[in-house]
Design a protein around this motif. Structure first.
Motif, PDB file in Angstrom:
ATOM      1  N   THR A  83       0.860  -1.176   0.000  1.00  0.00           N
ATOM      2  CA  THR A  83       0.000   0.000   0.000  1.00  0.00           C
ATOM      3  C   THR A  83       0.900   1.231   0.000  1.00  0.00           C
ATOM      4  O   THR A  83       1.933   1.254   0.670  1.00  0.00           O
ATOM      5  N   THR A 114      -4.708  10.042  -0.441  1.00  0.00           N
ATOM      6  CA  THR A 114      -5.283   8.779  -0.888  1.00  0.00           C
ATOM      7  C   THR A 114      -4.259   7.662  -0.725  1.00  0.00           C
ATOM      8  O   THR A 114      -3.062   7.915  -0.624  1.00  0.00           O
ATOM      9  N   PHE A 116      -3.356   3.595  -2.307  1.00  0.00           N
ATOM     10  CA  PHE A 116      -3.647   2.578  -3.313  1.00  0.00           C
ATOM     11  C   PHE A 116      -2.736   1.391  -3.061  1.00  0.00           C
ATOM     12  O   PHE A 116      -1.764   1.484  -2.320  1.00  0.00           O
TER      13      PHE A 116
END
Length: 150
Positions: A83, A114, A116
């Motif tokens: 991540t 954010t 991902f």
């Protein structure tokens, strides 16, 4: 920032004069058997860094929320689940310390906007305007980082 799979890497070769060579290097490697360490690809212009270590907590990674002035990072997940936190540099307001020219890094106290996840065979490209917090995970993460001189 760009996120994609290595199977689509060819479409990014024209974005920077050294990307074709970087992706060619990646495609010619047996990624799973790469040894850890730092490797020269093209003098000071392209370097590879291979790591294979346990992931860290989000807090540990954010403590080193970083970006670079002179390099673009192509970060390839070889194995594991990584991540990564991200925020545009223009939105960061709390720089921590001065830019380290020798290591080409500047840190921020800001938090990512954010997160991902990358898995095996996926990559992210971080330009100087991309502040990133990598290596977040709960297991081993093997990755290849190509440092591309701007």
């Amino acid at each position: 920032m760009i996120i994609d799979s290595l199977t689509s890497a060819g479409k990014y070769a024209s974005l920077h004069p050294l990307f074709a060579k970087a992706f060619e290097y990646i495609s010619k490697q047996n990624l799973t058997s790469l040894e850890t360490g730092k490797f020269e690809i093209d003098g000071q212009h392209l370097k590879a860094i291979v790591s294979d270590k346990p992931g860290v907590t989000a807090a540990e990674s954010i403590a080193k929320f970083e970006c670079h002035n002179k390099h673009i990072d192509i970060q390839v997940c070889i194995s594991g689940r990584e991540t990564i936190g991200w925020k545009p540099r223009a939105s960061c307001v709390d720089q921590r310390g001065e830019y380290n020219e020798e290591k080409d890094v500047v840190f921020y106290n800001d938090a990512p906007d954010t997160y991902f996840e990358l898995t095996s065979g996926q990559f992210a490209i971080f330009y100087p305007e991309d502040v990133h917090a990598p290596m977040i995970g709960e297991s081993m993460i093997k990755k290849l980082v190509i440092k591309v001189k701007i």
